[in-house]
Design an enzyme around this catalytic site. Sequence first.
Site, PDB file in Angstrom:
ATOM      1  CE1 TYR A 163       1.806  45.752  22.605  1.00 62.34           C
ATOM      2  CE2 TYR A 163       0.910  44.445  24.234  1.00 62.34           C
ATOM      3  CZ  TYR A 163       1.873  45.103  23.948  1.00 62.34           C
ATOM      4  OH  TYR A 163       1.523  46.430  25.428  1.00 62.34           O
ATOM      5  CE  LYS A 211       5.700  46.473  24.529  1.00 62.85           C
ATOM      6  NZ  LYS A 211       5.677  48.660  24.437  1.00 62.85           N
TER       7      LYS A 211
END
Length: 494
Positions: free
Chosen positions: A238, A242
Amino acid sequence: MEFESISGNLKDKNILITGATGFVGKVLVEKILRVQPNVKKLYLLLRASDTNSAGKRMHNEITGKELFRVLREKWGADFDSFILEKVVPLSGDVIFEDLGVKVIKQKEEICNEVHIIINSAATTKFDERYDVALEVNTFGVLNMLDFAKKCLKLEMVVHVSTAYVCGERVGLILEDSSSMEEMAKKPSKFYLKSQEKKIVESKLKELQAQNASEEVITNAMKDLGTTRSKLYGWPNTYVLTKVMGEMYLGHAKGNLSIAIIRPTMITSTYKEPFSGWIEGFRTYDSLIGGYWKGKLTGIPVDPMSVVDMIPVDMVVNSIITAMVVNANKSGKIIYHVGTSLRNPLTFSDFNNFMFQYCTKNPWLNNDGSPVKVKKLKMLRSMDAFHLYMQIPLQALKFMNKEFDQYFQDVYVNYNRKVKSVKRLVDLYRAYLLFKGIFYDTNTEELRRIASENYTDAENFNFDPKCIDWEDYYMHTHIPGFAQHVVIKHSRSRL
């Protein structure tokens, strides 16, 4: 000096929102519609096969939720017609060119009329498939930027990121992109895109050649994400994806005005539209749930380390304020939205609040007996945690040699429980052992500008100093988590 209002700046605005079905997205939609009914249009980009399907999804996952009860009560019988007039569900997806909007008339309307784009589309699973996370969190940002440059009246792009793009840094963490400097030294802004895409495609071809099952492919792609993350120095898929998404914002923004909102761990609503609303297990809530049910008895944390959490309505207020204050200003600005600097909560206090609440409101087993909890054992390292989890297991294994099948079953069940708890803790390891404090000079300046120049700044409060942590956890967050998540989750499994 003539003062303005933040809500007044939303009047007659056309706003495109990606990720509106997410936790932050739906709270954002509700807030805008509640404080400024004269907003022109909210265009919500939703993954759906067509416009009708997008409309159904909007109702089922956004406007039909309990979150909208205050707005529904305000409009009464006119609620549905108000939504129909103000909100446009778009069938599309950030992983495609032009955001996957296929209806030409809608695409032209957006390009000609939209003033603001808020990009909150993301897959937030820490262990998501690498190909999926890249498509949404990284390449989706490029698609959004390309589309934004086609919007003739665009004033502002707000991108919702995460404070943890900093990696596992310690000490004071600035509102900048210094944690990405090593990756940014690559020879081309598209280097990472081409490299990571080729790695993903190669792995998928290899798995397909082996006639691997969908389950095997999924697990392999999850493992690939974990491997690539650790290679680059980030704790999970994640955060890595990002990070790369933010890098593209810096490289490819052109003359756009961009604000990056970096919230820390997002929790239930502090006040708006009512306190305690939450959806799904939000990071530390998985720990609360496991502790409450007696499954989690120890975690690897320093008792005096800071748990950085921020209520979702404060995050939304910062998004709206940032897009109003920064409209039509070319450049990029980053805002940390958290509590560790201005109103720190320690793990020790967090542990105390959980213990108090779960003692006064014990979880009931299937037979109606209450689960009795003790304060979480706080261990200062992962090695200490793993040792703590293994000691009872080894004791049971020893007993297994001396006793009957009963202890064999106990050993197997406990072993299964240990594996489940270890997986949960391993997933959150980087955050449990996190030693950073998020500096928020830009965010503090945003608060100052808002309070000095906008008459309704108090209605868009995102100052964490007002939070009384004991009151919030005992009377807002854990009760809200119990009502909106735990009970519903338990019922769904009956």
